[in-house]
Motif scaffolding. Structure first.
Motif, mmCIF file in Angstrom:
data_model
loop_
_atom_site.group_PDB
_atom_site.id
_atom_site.type_symbol
_atom_site.label_atom_id
_atom_site.label_comp_id
_atom_site.label_asym_id
_atom_site.label_seq_id
_atom_site.Cartn_x
_atom_site.Cartn_y
_atom_site.Cartn_z
ATOM 1 N N SER B 55 26.619 52.575 17.342
ATOM 2 C CA SER B 55 25.470 52.220 18.175
ATOM 3 C C SER B 55 25.489 50.736 18.505
ATOM 4 O O SER B 55 25.193 50.334 19.633
ATOM 5 C CB SER B 55 24.158 52.549 17.457
ATOM 6 N N THR B 58 28.200 49.937 21.096
ATOM 7 C CA THR B 58 27.985 50.379 22.466
ATOM 8 C C THR B 58 26.685 49.860 23.078
ATOM 9 O O THR B 58 26.307 50.267 24.164
ATOM 10 C CB THR B 58 27.953 51.919 22.526
ATOM 11 N N GLY B 59 25.997 48.976 22.379
ATOM 12 C CA GLY B 59 24.813 48.357 22.971
ATOM 13 C C GLY B 59 23.540 49.145 22.799
ATOM 14 O O GLY B 59 22.533 48.852 23.433
ATOM 15 N N LEU B 60 23.543 50.169 21.944
ATOM 16 C CA LEU B 60 22.323 50.951 21.738
ATOM 17 C C LEU B 60 21.466 50.373 20.619
ATOM 18 O O LEU B 60 20.305 50.717 20.488
ATOM 19 C CB LEU B 60 22.668 52.403 21.410
ATOM 20 N N LEU B 61 22.073 49.522 19.783
ATOM 21 C CA LEU B 61 21.340 48.983 18.644
ATOM 22 C C LEU B 61 21.716 47.515 18.507
ATOM 23 O O LEU B 61 22.894 47.157 18.541
ATOM 24 C CB LEU B 61 21.722 49.764 17.378
ATOM 25 N N ARG B 62 20.683 46.676 18.383
ATOM 26 C CA ARG B 62 20.943 45.239 18.321
ATOM 27 C C ARG B 62 21.377 44.867 16.905
ATOM 28 O O ARG B 62 20.646 45.122 15.945
ATOM 29 C CB ARG B 62 19.659 44.480 18.680
ATOM 30 N N TRP B 76 26.730 41.932 23.916
ATOM 31 C CA TRP B 76 25.358 41.435 23.896
ATOM 32 C C TRP B 76 25.178 40.210 24.786
ATOM 33 O O TRP B 76 24.090 39.657 24.864
ATOM 34 C CB TRP B 76 24.896 41.189 22.462
ATOM 35 N N ILE B 80 25.828 44.810 30.964
ATOM 36 C CA ILE B 80 26.058 45.749 32.064
ATOM 37 C C ILE B 80 27.552 45.916 32.310
ATOM 38 O O ILE B 80 28.050 47.031 32.473
ATOM 39 C CB ILE B 80 25.297 45.297 33.321
ATOM 40 N N LYS B 83 29.124 47.807 29.268
ATOM 41 C CA LYS B 83 28.798 49.228 29.227
ATOM 42 C C LYS B 83 29.541 50.007 30.298
ATOM 43 O O LYS B 83 29.823 51.192 30.114
ATOM 44 C CB LYS B 83 27.286 49.418 29.389
ATOM 45 N N ASN B 88 30.157 56.878 26.436
ATOM 46 C CA ASN B 88 29.525 56.946 25.127
ATOM 47 C C ASN B 88 28.937 58.329 24.886
ATOM 48 O O ASN B 88 28.191 58.837 25.706
ATOM 49 C CB ASN B 88 28.425 55.876 25.080
ATOM 50 N N SER B 90 26.671 59.717 21.987
ATOM 51 C CA SER B 90 26.071 59.320 20.718
ATOM 52 C C SER B 90 25.462 60.509 20.011
ATOM 53 O O SER B 90 24.999 61.463 20.645
ATOM 54 C CB SER B 90 25.049 58.198 20.917
ATOM 55 N N ASP B 91 25.487 60.436 18.712
ATOM 56 C CA ASP B 91 24.956 61.507 17.886
ATOM 57 C C ASP B 91 23.492 61.193 17.610
ATOM 58 O O ASP B 91 23.117 60.041 17.458
ATOM 59 C CB ASP B 91 25.751 61.548 16.576
ATOM 60 N N GLY B 92 22.669 62.214 17.572
ATOM 61 C CA GLY B 92 21.283 61.983 17.174
ATOM 62 C C GLY B 92 20.386 61.471 18.283
ATOM 63 O O GLY B 92 19.280 61.038 18.014
ATOM 64 N N VAL B 93 20.834 61.475 19.536
ATOM 65 C CA VAL B 93 19.898 61.228 20.619
ATOM 66 C C VAL B 93 19.876 62.475 21.496
ATOM 67 O O VAL B 93 20.837 63.220 21.552
ATOM 68 C CB VAL B 93 20.246 59.988 21.479
ATOM 69 N N PHE B 112 25.580 55.011 36.924
ATOM 70 C CA PHE B 112 26.654 54.025 36.870
ATOM 71 C C PHE B 112 26.946 53.449 38.253
ATOM 72 O O PHE B 112 27.851 52.639 38.410
ATOM 73 C CB PHE B 112 27.925 54.650 36.292
#
Lengths: 526, 257
Positions: B55, B58-62, B76, B80, B83, B88, B90-93, B112
């Motif tokens: 995460s 891939t920019g989903l979590l800081r 970070w 843009i 990404k 990506n 992701s698991d759990g979304v 995109f």
């Protein structure tokens, strides 16, 4: 078994409060608010003990009927149904249906609204202390009344769940069937107000209600107090029958809901049909607008917002009739604009973790904001124009049209600006996609209400300039001021909209991943 | 998807990533280099920090500290651009599952910034490739778990990324579909793409990947080519040896029949 379930209910409440300090603060504020209302009610009921029997019984029946109606209707329109003990989750345990019903009822009575209702109902004993027999009757029939409140709200919840287990009902049509139910209250009130023009009608209304399921339980002590034993017994029977009927319907629909989990009557379209994605421009913002609009159509959590549209003109028409002036009815358009714009004030909460796609795909914040407002505008603008022009045509008050359009533009555009910022910041617990749209998510309630009211407050503030001009225009009967309202509404509204889009977009660019973290924690709380 | 001449940057470079959740350190000063053109496996026990690491990459979590460089672009600083290089899964979304499968992939393509005609062509190709043509017009919410993974993979591929980051892509996918997905990924790597995939299925990683990193308690225990890491034993044995925690109890008395 029943005690275990009740304990579970409080454990869940305690744990969810522990997770979030703000939720705790909100709950405390809510509890204080409830206590204040309760205090007033108790004091009022004690004073009512010194009033004539007629007056006391009229007030009790009307207030009591409103209370039952509120228990049944408020969850549908406002806060959703609290389902800490969601029957669907208890399905895996070997629980006899009767024990389940008892446990769910007790859990309802022991919730904050249940406790407040119970204490207030118990306070009616003070009203009837003048006659010991009536006081005893008040305790017994009061208990029945509280049970009607709780069981009634659960019945409606279970009904809406068993209906919504069919996908067909989970879409727009599922919402539409609730509109008549919701309009029932104002219709009854409005009609009875229309029939009789003075307060003399209220005792009559109360007498009528006392023979209905809503008022029967509340009027038993009054009849006992004046020695009318026959009607008292009959009304008590009506109240008991109401309760029994509710339990039967509840039991039946819960039974249906438990064995029919949300089914998939898989709807399919031909390959190559991308619906709105082929119609709206092929840009990120256009795609987001197409996605949002598709959700407005397919996801009842959005469609639910549209209930307000028929509700506003009907309510305003009744009130207009009452005061004998078309002014209120003419406000239909601006009011619809105000409510619809705020409908998406927590839009990203409704996305849930699916919002991760916007982050992973590198969507610019401004495109996200623009797309959502665009979709809402496609729905709201025609409705607001209709809601503004039709009442004016019906009441032939064309002279106020510019003023009304000014107010509507101010409310709609300003509202768009406000929600563009609020939905980039506010994450509230909402029902998950596919859940019953009328179910309140765990730990919602006061947090939701607080953030909602804050958003409303800001929006009201933004409409203020146009409102002042509109009022002045009406007071001085000035067409010029009316046109000025239009100009100010459109210009200021546009300014607020652009500001909102920019600030909200920048907020998303800065903090979208942090929103995702909050969305994930909502989900695990659910 | 050929490698531009003079490409020296790794496809993904994680520098000293750290993430705490309250008291718990989920990812602890983790560094990892994924070379261009590698098929990289990320394995670890439950709660090792795999999803958290991916995460942050891939920019989903800081991250609390550290850097994620995608082909040299700092996630970070220029999210843009970074990404746009990543596909990506992701698991759990959740997905926007009130859309049909075809709409969902189209949606991601348009997000995109691709042209409409281009998107339509690619969506058709992807649905065919992943054997989802039959289900193109069905709402994603009505898909099985395996189909949902496949449509999510299509969403990750639609913008022709240079790096694929897949979190548990084979969970609940049937063996035939899993084999098909593996072929697609292998072909993608052979044509110069880079894949990083997390999994707990050691056997799969051993057969599919050329590089592997074992993660536990938020740290990389060992990383390198699969052959380097496993040595003479199987990857699974090596993994258990590194991570530990294998017990040989028969379970409590009352659970035995």
């Amino acid at each position: 078994m029943v005690a275990t379930l009740i304990a579970l209910r409080f454990l869940v409440l305690r744990n969810s409060l522990r997770r979030s300090t703000w939720q705790l603060v909100a709950t405390i504020i809510g509890a204080l608010y409830g206590l204040a209302i309760l205090g007033l009610a108790v004091v009022g009921l004690i004073f009512l003990g010194f009033a004539p029997v007629d007056l006391a019984s009229t007030i009790l029946i009307l207030a009591g009927s409103a209370l039952i109606l509120g228990w049944i209707l408020v969850p549908l329109v406002a806060f959703g149904i609290e389902q800490t003990l969601d029957p669907a989750r208890l399905m895996v345990f070997p629980l006899p249906m009767n024990k389940l019903l008892v446990a769910l009822t007790l859990a309802g009575v022991l919730g904050v609204p249940g406790i407040i209702t119970s204490i207030a109902t118990l306070a009616t004993v003070a009203t009837w202390l003048r006659s010991p027999a009536a006081a005893v009757a008040a305790v017994i029939s009061g208990a029945v009344a509280v049970l009607i409140c709780v069981v009634g709200s659960r019945t409606v919840a279970a009904l809406s769940t068993s209906l919504s287990s069919k996908r067909r009902f989970r879409e727009l049509s599922g919402i539409l069937i609730f509109i008549p139910i919701i309009l029932l209250g104002p219709l009854i009130a409005g009609l009875s107000q229309g029939i009789a023009t003075s307060a003399d009608a209220l005792p009559g209304l109360a007498r009528g209600l006392s023979w209905s399921p809503l008022g029967a339980a509340w009027s038993v002590p009054a009849d006992v107090a004046i020695g009318d034993w026959g009607p008292a017994a009959a009304k008590f029977a009506i109240a008991l029958a109401t309760l029994a009927l509710l339990v039967v319907v509840w039991r039946w629909s819960l039974g249906v809901a438990l064995v029919t989990p949300p089914s998939s009557s898989a709807k399919r379209v031909a390959k190559g049909k991308t619906g709105l994605f082929g119609v709206l421009p092929a840009t990120p913002a256009g795609a987001i607008a197409a996605r949002s609009l598709t959700y407005w159509r397919r996801d009842p959590r959005y469609a639910r917002q549209l209930i307000i549209v028929p509700l506003v003109p009907v309510l305003l028409w009744f009130y207009s009739n009452n005061i004998g002036s078309p002014v209120l009815f003419n406000l239909t358009g601006p009011l619809i604009a105000f409510f619809l714009a705020l409908g998406i004030y927590a839009d990203i909460s409704y996305d849930g973790t699916a919002f991760a796609a916007h982050i992973a795909d590198g969507v610019r914040g401004i495109d996200d904001r623009l797309g959502r407002v665009w979709a809402l505008a496609i729905i709201a603008v025609p409705l607001v124009v209709l809601g503004t022009v039709v009442p004016v045509a019906l009441t032939s008050s064309w002279s106020v049209l510019p003023l009304l359009f000014g107010l509507a533009a101010a409310a709609l555009l300003g509202g768009f600006g406000v929600v563009s910022i609020s939905s980039a910041r506010i994450i509230i617990p909402v029902p998950q996609a596919g859940d019953n749209p009328f179910k309140s998510a765990p730990g919602a309630g006061f947090t939701t209400a607080l953030s909602g009211f804050a958003t409303w407050g800001v929006s009201l503030l933004l409409v203020l300039p146009a409102t002042v001009l509109a009022v002045l225009s009406l007071v001085f009967d000035s067409a010029l001021l009316g046109w000025l309202t239009l100009v100010v509404g459109v210009v200021l509204g546009t300014v607020f909209l652009v500001l909102g889009l920019r600030i909200g977009g920048a907020q998303l660019d800065r903090a979208a991943p942090d929103l995702l973290v909050r969305l994930k924690s909502q989900r695990s709380a659910a | 998807m050929s490698i531009p001449a003079g490409e020296t940057q790794p496809a993904l470079q994680l520098n000293r990533l750290t993430k705490r959740f309250g008291e718990k350190v989920a990812v602890d000063d983790l560094s990892l280099t994924v070379p261009v053109g590698s098929f990289y496996g990320l394995v670890g026990p439950n709660g090792a920090g795999k999803t958290t690491t991916l995460s942050m990459a891939t920019g989903l979590l800081r991250p609390d500290a550290g850097q994620s460089l995608v082909h040299g672009v700092d996630m970070w600083h220029d999210p843009i651009k970074a990404k746009s290089l990543i596909g990506n899964l992701s698991d759990g979304v959740k997905l926007f599952d009130r859309l049909t499968g075809e709409q969902l992939v189209t949606y991601n393509g348009l997000l995109f910034g691709l042209e409409r005609a281009e998107v339509a062509e690619r969506v058709a190709d992807l649905l065919k490739l992943l054997d989802l043509e039959e289900a193109a017009g069905t709402l994603v919410v009505d898909y099985s778990a395996g189909m949902t993974k496949k449509i999510a993979l299509a969403c990750a591929l639609v913008h022709a990324p240079r790096l694929l980051v897949l979190d548990e892509p084979f969970e609940s996918v049937d063996p035939v579909s899993a084999a098909n997905i593996r072929d697609i990924l292998t072909g993608y790597v052979q044509n110069g793409g880079t894949v990083i995939v997390s999994s707990h299925v050691m056997d799969l990683v051993q057969r599919m990947c050329d590089h592997v990193a074992v993660v536990a308690a938020g740290r990389v225990l060992v990383a390198g080519t699969v052959d380097e890491v496993r040595g003479s034993s199987t990857l699974e044995d090596r993994f258990v040896e590194l991570v530990g925690g294998r017990t040989h109890a028969e379970g409590p008395e009352w659970l035995r029949r």
